[in-house]
Scaffold this motif. Structure first.
Motif, short mmCIF file in Angstrom:
data_model
loop_
_atom_site.label_atom_id
_atom_site.label_comp_id
_atom_site.label_asym_id
_atom_site.label_seq_id
_atom_site.Cartn_x
_atom_site.Cartn_y
_atom_site.Cartn_z
N SER A 153 -10.70 4.95 -17.23
CA SER A 153 -9.78 3.90 -17.63
C SER A 153 -10.47 2.54 -17.56
O SER A 153 -10.89 2.12 -16.48
N ALA A 154 -10.54 1.84 -18.66
CA ALA A 154 -11.18 0.53 -18.68
C ALA A 154 -10.46 -0.46 -17.78
O ALA A 154 -11.08 -1.29 -17.11
N GLU A 155 -9.13 -0.38 -17.74
CA GLU A 155 -8.36 -1.30 -16.91
C GLU A 155 -8.57 -1.04 -15.42
O GLU A 155 -8.70 -1.98 -14.63
N ALA A 204 -11.47 -2.30 -10.20
CA ALA A 204 -12.41 -1.90 -9.16
C ALA A 204 -13.59 -2.86 -9.10
O ALA A 204 -14.02 -3.25 -8.01
N ARG A 205 -14.12 -3.25 -10.25
CA ARG A 205 -15.26 -4.17 -10.27
C ARG A 205 -14.90 -5.53 -9.70
O ARG A 205 -15.74 -6.18 -9.05
N ALA A 206 -13.67 -5.94 -9.90
CA ALA A 206 -13.24 -7.25 -9.39
C ALA A 206 -13.02 -7.23 -7.89
O ALA A 206 -13.09 -8.28 -7.24
N GLY A 207 -12.77 -6.04 -7.33
CA GLY A 207 -12.39 -5.97 -5.94
C GLY A 207 -13.49 -5.62 -4.97
O GLY A 207 -13.32 -5.79 -3.76
N ILE A 208 -14.65 -5.13 -5.49
CA ILE A 208 -15.70 -4.71 -4.58
C ILE A 208 -17.05 -4.83 -5.28
O ILE A 208 -17.17 -4.59 -6.48
N ASP A 209 -18.07 -5.18 -4.53
CA ASP A 209 -19.41 -5.38 -5.08
C ASP A 209 -20.22 -4.09 -4.98
O ASP A 209 -21.00 -3.90 -4.06
N ARG A 211 -9.78 1.58 -4.13
CA ARG A 211 -9.38 1.70 -2.73
C ARG A 211 -10.40 2.47 -1.90
O ARG A 211 -10.83 2.01 -0.83
N ASP A 212 -10.83 3.64 -2.38
CA ASP A 212 -11.74 4.47 -1.60
C ASP A 212 -13.19 4.01 -1.72
O ASP A 212 -13.99 4.24 -0.80
#
Length: 222
Positions: free
Chosen positions: A85-87, A92-97, A67-68
């Motif tokens: 946390s791996a999950e 995070a990786r899926a949501g932002i480049d 989010r941040d």
């Protein structure tokens, strides 16, 4: 081991592993529960304290599902996420480049003298008290001269233990101030959250710190 016993280190790592396992289990629910939390006051507190013109190199320590990270990126900053946390890292990786590091706070591998600011929003309180001085010193070493560390932690009377399957330390201002200054930081200011409420209804202690001039990578305790 610089005053830490092997049993303390083992206990701390077991607590960290169990806490991260709980975050892995609840990753999706955590993302949905926290997606609309407004921490703009905290983001502004960090950015306002950083010297020089943006963009700034920011580490979001305990970035969760991102989010941040997105907020910093949308403001034009060079942001890096980090979570144990791996999950949550996957979300995070899926949501932002942007780069998102998968690292346990008890086993950080950060570049020296690299970041203008570190944003530790609701994250450092999970570090067991036997390890927090070392972790704070490692964060100081990762900051550029006069770099800024922002922390927001649930406050308490220096209790430590398990809450809802996660380990936490709940410091008062005096204790947290001593820990941060002992790790090489100078206080810029502090405040309590949420804003506009009575102190009894403000469970979060937010603190802003500047890296002291005499701190360098060689001072990190091992």
């Amino acid at each position: 081991m610089n005053g830490r016993s092997r049993s303390e280190d083992t206990a701390a790592r077991e607590a960290a592993a169990a806490t991260l396992a709980e975050y892995d289990r609840m990753a999706d629910a955590f993302r949905h529960r926290t997606s609309d939390h407004d921490v703009s006051q905290n983001i502004e507190a960090l950015l306002d304290a950083i010297d020089g013109a943006p963009p700034h190199a920011i580490l979001d320590l305990g970035c969760g599902p991102g989010r941040d990270l997105r907020a910093f990126a949308e403001l034009g900053h060079e942001v890096t996420g980090l979570d144990g946390s791996a999950e949550l890292v996957a979300l995070a990786r899926a949501g932002i480049d942007c780069p998102v590091l998968h690292q346990d706070f008890l086993d950080l591998h950060l570049p020296s003298v690299h970041f203008d600011g570190i944003f530790a929003n609701a994250s450092l309180f999970h570090v067991p008290s036997s390890q927090i001085k070392r972790v704070l010193a490692e964060l100081a070493a990762a900051l550029k001269p006069r770099g800024v560390l922002f922390c927001s932690n649930p406050r308490g009377e220096n209790e430590e233990g398990w809450v809802d399957g996660r380990y936490g330390c709940f410091y008062d201002l005096t204790t947290w101030r001593a820990l941060a200054t002992g790790a090489g930081f100078t206080e810029v200011h502090h405040y309590y959250r949420p804003p506009g409420r009575r102190r009894a209804e403000q469970p979060w202690l937010a603190t802003v710190w500047r890296k002291s001039d005499d701190v360098d990578a060689a001072t990190v305790p091992q």
